[in-house]
Design an enzyme around this catalytic site. Structure first.
Site, short mmCIF file in Angstrom:
data_model
loop_
_atom_site.label_atom_id
_atom_site.label_comp_id
_atom_site.label_asym_id
_atom_site.label_seq_id
_atom_site.Cartn_x
_atom_site.Cartn_y
_atom_site.Cartn_z
N ASP A 41 -0.76 -7.46 -0.24
CA ASP A 41 -0.30 -6.55 -1.36
C ASP A 41 -1.50 -6.15 -2.04
OD1 ASP A 41 1.02 -4.93 -3.28
OD2 ASP A 41 2.04 -6.82 -4.14
N MET B 148 -2.08 -11.76 -2.35
CA MET B 148 -2.49 -10.59 -3.12
C MET B 148 -4.05 -10.19 -2.69
SD MET B 148 -0.30 -9.55 -4.84
CE MET B 148 -0.97 -8.23 -5.69
N MET C 25 5.83 -10.40 -11.22
CA MET C 25 4.60 -10.67 -11.82
C MET C 25 4.77 -10.92 -13.22
SD MET C 25 2.37 -7.73 -9.81
CE MET C 25 3.80 -6.83 -9.41
N SER D 149 5.79 0.20 -1.75
CA SER D 149 5.78 -0.24 -3.29
C SER D 149 6.16 1.06 -3.97
CB SER D 149 4.64 -0.71 -3.60
OG SER D 149 4.77 -1.01 -5.08
N ASP E 210 7.89 -3.75 -7.83
CA ASP E 210 6.90 -4.76 -8.57
C ASP E 210 7.58 -4.75 -9.90
OD1 ASP E 210 4.82 -5.26 -6.90
OD2 ASP E 210 4.43 -3.17 -6.60
N HIS F 253 9.53 -2.46 -1.73
CA HIS F 253 8.75 -3.45 -2.46
C HIS F 253 9.03 -3.25 -4.11
CE1 HIS F 253 5.77 -6.64 -2.98
NE2 HIS F 253 5.16 -5.78 -3.91
N HIS G 45 9.11 -8.63 -6.36
CA HIS G 45 7.77 -9.16 -6.76
C HIS G 45 7.57 -9.27 -8.21
CE1 HIS G 45 2.83 -8.82 -6.37
NE2 HIS G 45 3.42 -10.26 -6.63
N MET H 283 6.60 -6.45 -13.82
CA MET H 283 5.54 -6.84 -14.42
C MET H 283 6.01 -6.85 -16.13
SD MET H 283 2.62 -4.20 -12.95
CE MET H 283 2.31 -3.99 -11.37
C1 DX5 Z 1 0.09 -4.58 -7.60
C2 DX5 Z 1 1.26 -4.62 -7.02
C3 DX5 Z 1 1.40 -3.77 -5.71
C4 DX5 Z 1 1.02 -2.34 -5.82
C5 DX5 Z 1 0.32 -2.00 -4.71
O1 DX5 Z 1 0.10 -5.38 -8.80
O2 DX5 Z 1 1.95 -5.80 -6.69
O3 DX5 Z 1 2.52 -3.83 -4.93
O4 DX5 Z 1 1.81 -1.61 -6.25
O5 DX5 Z 1 -0.01 -0.61 -5.04
P1 DX5 Z 1 -1.36 -0.14 -3.94
O6 DX5 Z 1 -0.83 0.04 -2.85
O7 DX5 Z 1 -1.43 1.40 -4.75
O8 DX5 Z 1 -2.64 -0.95 -4.15
ZN ZN Z 2 3.62 -6.13 -5.25
#
Ligand code: DX5
Ligand code: ZN
Length: 222
Positions: free
Chosen positions: A174, A136, A67, A7, A34, A32, A65, A36
């Site tokens: 994740d 998750m 979010m 990620s 992320d 990956h 992903h 947000m």
């Molecule tokens: C969390 C994200 C993850 C995050 C994981 O909200 O969806 O993908 O980057 O990070 P680590 O591996 O540091 O927990």
């Molecule tokens: Zn993620």
């Protein structure tokens, strides 16, 4: 085979391309991304422009992903940017199937994610139309959190449902995945491991960190 999906949330953004190349060199299977929006989760991260920037510099699949609230507004921008997989959250959709069909209609893989508080069985009706189910293992929003101890039974239940309704579908985990929790997740039934901190903040650097994680789970899978 177990896949590792670094990620980039935890990467050094001043050299993002290099970071992705380093992870790829260690045997990363996909990248990956992320996304947000400050509403669905209390944080902001990146958008289609980051996917677009990474697209020409790596041959690895880019998985996004989302979010975010109202994911239907951003499917096409992420498709055009070059995303290979688009994952939406079940919590913002009454029925994810129309969106899954739209994503697949663009020739991309479609996934659905659930937060730790969402019962796994809510995914059951949608599994036949999914390419990836994301369980998750932390509350989404931030990297660097600890793997929630209630996760293994949830992963196990999801594996049971997938065996029944869609054995081809990826089971991804994740959040808080590192050398200790990766084998626990794999033992419970995960086949794709997302890891941010454990890869990009590793003192050994991302190349060796991906290699170590792959080694660790190949031993666990034996
Ligand atoms: C969390 C994200 C993850 C995050 C994981 O909200 O969806 O993908 O980057 O990070 P680590 O591996 O540091 O927990
Ligand atoms: Zn993620």
């Amino acid at each position: 085979m177990i896949a590792v999906a670094p990620s980039i949330l935890a990467a050094d953004f001043t050299q993002l391309g290099e970071e992705v190349r380093r992870a790829a060199q260690g045997g990363a299977n996909r990248i990956h991304v992320d996304v947000m929006d400050g509403h669905f989760v209390p944080n902001l991260s990146m958008g289609p422009n980051v996917v677009q920037a990474l697209r020409p510099i790596t041959a690895l699949p880019l998985e996004v992903h989302l979010m975010i609230d109202n994911p239907e507004r951003f499917i096409e921008p992420f498709v055009r940017a070059g995303s290979d997989t688009i994952i939406v959250h079940l919590e913002v959709l009454d029925d994810p199937r129309p969106l899954l069909r739209r994503i697949r209609g663009h020739g991309r893989r479609a996934g659905v994610a659930v937060k730790p508080a969402t019962p796994i069985d809510r995914l059951a009706p949608f599994l036949p139309e999914m390419d990836l189910a994301l369980c998750m293992t932390v509350d989404p929003g931030f990297g660097g959190q600890a793997f929630l101890p209630e996760s293994p039974p949830r992963i196990r239940r999801l594996r049971q449902l997938l065996d029944k309704y869609n054995p081809q579908c990826d089971l991804e985990v994740d959040g808080g995945i590192d050398l200790h929790t990766a084998p626990v997740a794999v033992e419970a039934g995960a086949n794709v491991l997302v890891a941010g901190t454990a890869i990009f903040r590793s003192p050994t650097g991302p190349t060796e960190a991906v290699r170590a994680m792959r080694r660790q789970v190949s031993e666990a899978a034996d």
